[in-house]
Design a protein around this motif. Structure first.
Motif, short mmCIF file in Angstrom:
data_model
loop_
_atom_site.label_atom_id
_atom_site.label_comp_id
_atom_site.label_asym_id
_atom_site.label_seq_id
_atom_site.Cartn_x
_atom_site.Cartn_y
_atom_site.Cartn_z
N VAL A 5 0.83 -1.20 0.00
CA VAL A 5 0.00 0.00 0.00
C VAL A 5 0.87 1.26 0.00
O VAL A 5 0.65 2.19 -0.79
N ILE A 6 1.86 1.29 0.88
CA ILE A 6 2.72 2.47 0.97
C ILE A 6 3.51 2.66 -0.32
O ILE A 6 3.65 3.78 -0.83
N MET A 7 4.03 1.56 -0.87
CA MET A 7 4.79 1.63 -2.10
C MET A 7 3.93 2.14 -3.26
O MET A 7 4.35 3.03 -4.02
N ASN A 8 2.72 1.62 -3.39
CA ASN A 8 1.83 2.06 -4.47
C ASN A 8 1.38 3.51 -4.28
O ASN A 8 1.19 4.24 -5.25
N PHE A 9 1.21 3.91 -3.03
CA PHE A 9 0.83 5.30 -2.76
C PHE A 9 1.95 6.25 -3.20
O PHE A 9 1.69 7.27 -3.86
N PHE A 10 3.19 5.91 -2.85
CA PHE A 10 4.34 6.72 -3.30
C PHE A 10 4.42 6.73 -4.83
O PHE A 10 4.70 7.77 -5.44
N SER A 11 4.19 5.59 -5.44
CA SER A 11 4.27 5.50 -6.90
C SER A 11 3.20 6.35 -7.57
O SER A 11 3.47 7.00 -8.59
N ALA A 12 1.99 6.37 -7.01
CA ALA A 12 0.92 7.20 -7.58
C ALA A 12 1.28 8.68 -7.51
O ALA A 12 1.06 9.44 -8.47
N ILE A 13 1.86 9.10 -6.39
CA ILE A 13 2.27 10.51 -6.25
C ILE A 13 3.39 10.84 -7.23
O ILE A 13 3.37 11.89 -7.90
N GLN A 14 4.37 9.95 -7.34
CA GLN A 14 5.49 10.19 -8.26
C GLN A 14 4.99 10.32 -9.70
O GLN A 14 5.41 11.23 -10.43
N SER A 15 4.09 9.42 -10.11
CA SER A 15 3.58 9.45 -11.48
C SER A 15 2.73 10.69 -11.73
O SER A 15 2.80 11.29 -12.81
N ALA A 16 1.92 11.08 -10.74
CA ALA A 16 1.08 12.27 -10.89
C ALA A 16 1.93 13.52 -11.04
O ALA A 16 1.65 14.39 -11.88
N VAL A 17 2.99 13.62 -10.24
CA VAL A 17 3.88 14.80 -10.32
C VAL A 17 4.56 14.85 -11.68
O VAL A 17 4.64 15.92 -12.32
N LEU A 18 5.05 13.71 -12.16
CA LEU A 18 5.70 13.68 -13.47
C LEU A 18 4.71 14.02 -14.58
O LEU A 18 5.07 14.68 -15.56
N THR A 19 3.47 13.58 -14.43
CA THR A 19 2.45 13.89 -15.45
C THR A 19 2.19 15.39 -15.51
O THR A 19 2.13 15.98 -16.60
N LEU A 20 2.05 16.02 -14.36
CA LEU A 20 1.79 17.46 -14.32
C LEU A 20 2.99 18.25 -14.82
O LEU A 20 2.82 19.35 -15.37
N CYS A 21 4.18 17.70 -14.65
CA CYS A 21 5.38 18.41 -15.13
C CYS A 21 5.53 18.31 -16.64
O CYS A 21 6.10 19.21 -17.27
N THR A 22 5.03 17.25 -17.23
CA THR A 22 5.20 17.04 -18.68
C THR A 22 4.01 17.53 -19.49
O THR A 22 4.17 17.98 -20.63
N ASP A 23 2.80 17.41 -18.93
CA ASP A 23 1.60 17.80 -19.69
C ASP A 23 0.51 18.19 -18.69
O ASP A 23 0.05 17.35 -17.90
N ARG A 24 0.08 19.43 -18.73
CA ARG A 24 -0.91 19.94 -17.77
C ARG A 24 -2.32 20.00 -18.34
O ARG A 24 -3.23 20.52 -17.68
N SER A 25 -2.52 19.51 -19.54
CA SER A 25 -3.87 19.55 -20.12
C SER A 25 -4.77 18.54 -19.42
O SER A 25 -4.35 17.42 -19.10
N ALA A 26 -6.01 18.93 -19.18
CA ALA A 26 -6.96 18.07 -18.46
C ALA A 26 -7.47 16.92 -19.32
O ALA A 26 -7.94 15.91 -18.78
#
Length: 361
Positions: free
Chosen positions: A219-240
């Motif tokens: 659970v903790i590992m997947n939670f960290f992974s979700a945050i990491q992926s979300a941050v990278l997504t927002l950094c590369t493409d901010r379109s909704a």
């Protein structure tokens, strides 16, 4: 009963590989529909976290050890190595090459894991013992089967109806022409993903000793992974618009991969790493391609070639030899521990007898 319990890790890894094979088929559909890779990983890891969090809370609430900053750092690193980066590189590899070629790279995971485990002392080789020789020979045979799967295609073995055969040939021609110039980049991404995936098994071996709670750690590992992926997504493409799946079936595929692949499968692999070690768990990776072919041919009408069949048989033979050597090594270590306990008990009994005699006037 003991013999049945000893086979639990084997049966569990076979079930996990079959689930990953289905995931491989679903990944093809998601990539074809054009879903953003990082968005897919974010959704997948978030769903897994939401699904496993209550399970981990109730199942491990009385056995969960204290969560220290060091353990959190290890789990954060596991999230980067085993979830975020590995999944992203694998998706890039599938997009730039092909799903079958990407699965072929999984076949070298046991070899890479075995070689990486040697410097850390997680695995030992003794060529003088039969178990050590079996581990080396099984690893080399698995590597040979992987190379055969990758570089030898052979004759086609499946005859499709004329209409389907034309459609499949046209799809292969169109896709190959689009990806030919990016094949090298895809191969490099797959090779890097293989290194990261092998590293995860070693990291998980360390985490399972300091934090032996498979549900909570996942659970903790997947939670960290979700945050990491979300941050990278927002950094590369901010379109909704990238957060909205093109088709409803894509969201169903994401739910399956989140619940099963990133959820239950990671829990099962963590348990197997804890019980049998990283090399044992990684040794089942080549079976993913074998099982994926069993699904691809009837469902997606992908062609099955002679090289795939021969390579799969070689991989299974090497896997069996490697597991035989690993199992014999485990029995040998267990027998040595029992002998040590018997020796200590006998020595303690002699000491007690001597103490009793010394008390006699």
């Amino acid at each position: 009963m003991k013999s049945c319990v000893a086979w639990y890790p084997v049966m569990l890894m076979l079930a996990i590989d079959f689930a990953f094979a289905i995931t491989n088929v679903l990944l093809k559909k998601i990539i074809i529909d054009g879903m953003n890779h990082l968005v897919f990983i974010t959704y997948r890891q978030s769903i897994s976290t939401i699904f496993l969090a209550p399970v981990a809370f109730f199942v491990e609430r009385n056995t969960r050890p204290k969560l220290t900053p060091r353990i959190l750092c290890h789990l954060f690193l596991c999230a980067i190595v085993g979830a975020s980066v590995t999944q992203y590189l694998f998706l890039i590899g599938v997009e730039y090459t092909s799903a079958t070629f990407a699965c072929a790279f999984l076949n070298i995971v046991p070899v890479v894991t075995f070689l990486m485990a040697l410097p850390f002392g997680l695995e030992k080789i003794s060529v003088r013992s039969s178990s050590g020789r079996a581990k080396v020979i099984g690893t080399l045979i698995c590597l040979g089967g992987a190379l055969l799967l990758t570089f030898y295609k052979g004759l086609p073995l499946v005859k499709f109806p004329p209409s389907e055969a034309v459609a499949v040939a046209e799809t292969i021609r169109r896709v190959s022409s689009q990806r030919r110039e990016r094949w090298i980049y895809g191969s490099l991404a797959l090779f890097a993903g293989t290194l990261f995936w092998s590293s995860w098994f070693l990291l998980q071996s360390s985490v399972s000793k300091s934090y032996p709670c498979q549900y909570s750690s996942t659970v903790i590992m997947n939670f960290f992974s979700a945050i990491q992926s979300a941050v990278l997504t927002l950094c590369t493409d901010r379109s909704a618009s990238i957060w909205i799946p093109a088709k409803k079936i894509d969201m169903a595929n994401v739910v399956y991969t989140g619940l099963v692949s990133s959820g239950l499968c990671f829990v099962g692999m963590s348990w197997c790493v804890k019980k049998r070690g990283p090399v044992f768990t990684a040794a089942f990776s080549p079976l993913v391609q074998v099982m994926a072919a069993m699904v691809d041919v009837p469902v997606l009408h992908e062609q099955l070639h002679l090289g795939s069949v021969i390579g799969s048989v070689v991989v299974i033979i090497g896997l069996y030899i490697l597991l035989w050597g690993k199992n014999k090594e485990i029995h040998k270590v267990g027998q040595e521990r029992e002998d040590e306990k018997d020796t200590e008990s006998a020595f303690q009994g002699v000491v007690e007898d001597n103490n009793c005699e010394s008390r006699i006037p």
